[in-house]
Design a protein around this motif. Structure first.
Motif, PDB file in Angstrom:
ATOM      1  N   GLU A 145       4.893  10.337  -8.892  1.00 41.73           N
ATOM      2  CA  GLU A 145       4.168  11.073 -10.120  1.00 41.73           C
ATOM      3  C   GLU A 145       3.845  12.478  -9.931  1.00 41.73           C
ATOM      4  N   GLU A 146       2.957  12.637  -8.727  1.00 38.42           N
ATOM      5  CA  GLU A 146       2.607  13.828  -8.422  1.00 38.42           C
ATOM      6  C   GLU A 146       3.814  15.055  -8.074  1.00 38.42           C
ATOM      7  N   ASN A 147       4.777  14.550  -7.433  1.00 33.61           N
ATOM      8  CA  ASN A 147       6.059  15.099  -7.412  1.00 33.61           C
ATOM      9  C   ASN A 147       6.614  15.476  -8.489  1.00 33.61           C
ATOM     10  N   ASP A 148       6.799  14.725  -9.656  1.00 29.83           N
ATOM     11  CA  ASP A 148       7.217  14.955 -11.207  1.00 29.83           C
ATOM     12  C   ASP A 148       6.336  15.886 -11.805  1.00 29.83           C
ATOM     13  N   HIS A 171       0.911  -1.127  -0.015  1.00 29.73           N
ATOM     14  CA  HIS A 171       0.011   0.020   0.097  1.00 29.73           C
ATOM     15  C   HIS A 171       0.908   1.250  -0.086  1.00 29.73           C
ATOM     16  N   TRP A 172       1.921   1.110   1.015  1.00 26.56           N
ATOM     17  CA  TRP A 172       2.770   2.394   0.881  1.00 26.56           C
ATOM     18  C   TRP A 172       3.658   2.444  -0.561  1.00 26.56           C
ATOM     19  N   LYS A 173       3.972   1.335  -0.968  1.00 25.81           N
ATOM     20  CA  LYS A 173       4.431   1.427  -2.326  1.00 25.81           C
ATOM     21  C   LYS A 173       3.859   2.147  -3.391  1.00 25.81           C
ATOM     22  N   LYS A 174       2.575   1.770  -3.167  1.00 23.39           N
ATOM     23  CA  LYS A 174       1.541   2.419  -4.438  1.00 23.39           C
ATOM     24  C   LYS A 174       1.497   3.892  -3.888  1.00 23.39           C
ATOM     25  N   GLN A 175       1.296   4.102  -2.710  1.00 23.87           N
ATOM     26  CA  GLN A 175       1.016   5.645  -2.484  1.00 23.87           C
ATOM     27  C   GLN A 175       2.527   6.340  -2.746  1.00 23.87           C
ATOM     28  N   PHE A 176       3.569   5.832  -2.411  1.00 19.72           N
ATOM     29  CA  PHE A 176       4.880   6.446  -2.902  1.00 19.72           C
ATOM     30  C   PHE A 176       4.749   6.663  -4.363  1.00 19.72           C
TER      31      PHE A 176
END
Length: 384
Positions: free
Chosen positions: A250-253, A240-245
């Motif tokens: 992506e949002e950070n990019d 779950h944390w991997k997906k959130q990461f």
């Protein structure tokens, strides 16, 4: 003796006043247990719901002691906070004390179904506690091995006695009389009975130990199942944390690309601002130059108004200059006269110096002659 694997009754439960760690240690000492090592530490227990977080079992550092039970040949770790027993852990050979940091260590107790953690004031105290834990663990292992050897020895001895007794009985019945049979069978039966009693006791102890081991095994299985469940939950949470990461990445990019665009726009705006600032500075410089020129022009106008006055002043200055030139010529004539007089005075001084030198030479000659004359007079006086 304090019961192994169970919580000893508290002073309040027995109707006694609470006596703290000292009273608990005194009670265990009265029951056959002796403290062999004592230190102070902050006590923690693993959270039973999450199996991850530590829960403080004491508000401050408390006494943690190793106790040895000579009657059962067992070791326990006991810690009491006021009237509350917060650690009552029997050490088994399967236990392991793990250092998780420079001042913190932990061990799992399958019988208590928990994990204890100790926070020490210094690394040296943690090292001493870990060394003592290993020493006590080895002693518990040695005691268990000796107990098993005694059980096996008594079992083998009982079996050998059981095989030897019938043969001796048969031999006596064949070769001896009835009296001899009575005399030989009595001690053999008593010895066999005692051996059978010992064997029964050993078997009872073995069965109780087997039950204990089965209980420990079941506890370990349940603990392993809980750990497996916790591990699976951890793996799921990790996914779950991997997906959130990845989503955050992506949002950070995207945010980075937007920031780069905004930075480019800001750079262009800054360039335009710099250009405007340069133009503003140039305009101010031109205005300043214009004001300076206007001031110069005003001064020239004022000077043009006072030119006639300046011309009259120039004429008067010219007349004064001519008079000064005339005076200067007169002074020059006087200077030349004075120079001539000075040269003549120097010439006269030179002549006087020459005459004085000649006079001094003549005077030196006269003095020498007078000296010679005086010496001659003195010689004549001596001769007379």
């Amino acid at each position: 003796m304090c019961e192994v694997g169970t919580r000893p009754p508290l002073a309040a439960e027995r109707g006694e006043p609470p006596g703290g760690a000292a009273a608990a240690a005194e009670r265990c000492r009265d029951m056959g247990e002796q403290p062999i090592f004592t230190t102070r530490a902050h006590v923690f227990q693993i959270d039973p719901s999450t199996k991850k977080n530590w829960v403080p079992a004491s508000k401050q550092a408390v006494t943690v002691s190793y106790f040895y039970d000579s009657t059962r040949n067992s070791y326990r770790i006991i810690s009491v906070d006021g009237a509350k027993v917060i650690i009552n852990s029997t050490i088994t050979p399967n236990m392991t004390f793990t250092k998780t940091s420079q001042k913190f260590g932990q061990w799992a107790d399958s019988r208590a179904n928990t994990v204890f953690g100790l926070g020490f004031p210094s690394e040296q105290q943690l090292t001493k506690f870990a060394e003592k834990f290993q020493e006590v663990k080895e002693a518990a292992k040695l005691a268990r091995d000796r107990s098993q050897e005694k059980i096996e020895t008594s079992s083998n001895h009982s079996q050998e006695s059981g095989r030897e007794t019938p043969s001796s009985t048969r031999a006596s019945s064949v070769n001896g009389t009835d009296d001899e049979k009575a005399s030989h069978s009595g001690p053999a039966e008593a010895h066999l009975k005692s051996e059978n009693d010992k064997l029964k006791i050993a078997l009872a102890q073995s069965s109780s130990n087997v039950k204990k081991w089965e209980t420990e095994l079941q506890t370990l299985r349940e603990s392993n199942a809980r750990l497996t469940t916790a591990l699976q939950e951890s793996a799921a949470s990790i996914e779950h944390w991997k997906k959130q990461f990845s989503a955050c990445k992506e949002e950070n990019d995207q945010l980075r690309s937007k920031i780069e665009e905004l930075e480019e726009q800001c750079n262009e705006i800054n360039k335009e601002k710099e250009r405007n600032a340069q133009l503003s500075r140039r305009l101010q410089e031109l205005e300043t130059e214009l004001q300076d020129k206007e001031l110069e022009l005003e001064e020239l106008r004022k000077q043009g108004e006072i030119i006639p006055q300046i011309m009259s002043e120039c004429e008067s200055v010219s007349q004064q200059l001519q008079a000064a030139e005339k005076k200067s010529n007169d002074l020059e004539e006087k200077v030349r006269t004075l120079r001539t007089e000075v040269e003549e005075s120097k010439h006269r001084q030179t002549n006087l110096k020459t005459e004085l030198k000649n006079f001094l030479d003549v005077l030196d000659g006269k003095i020498d002659e007078l000296h010679d004359f005086r010496q001659g007079l003195s010689k004549l006086g001596v001769d007379n």
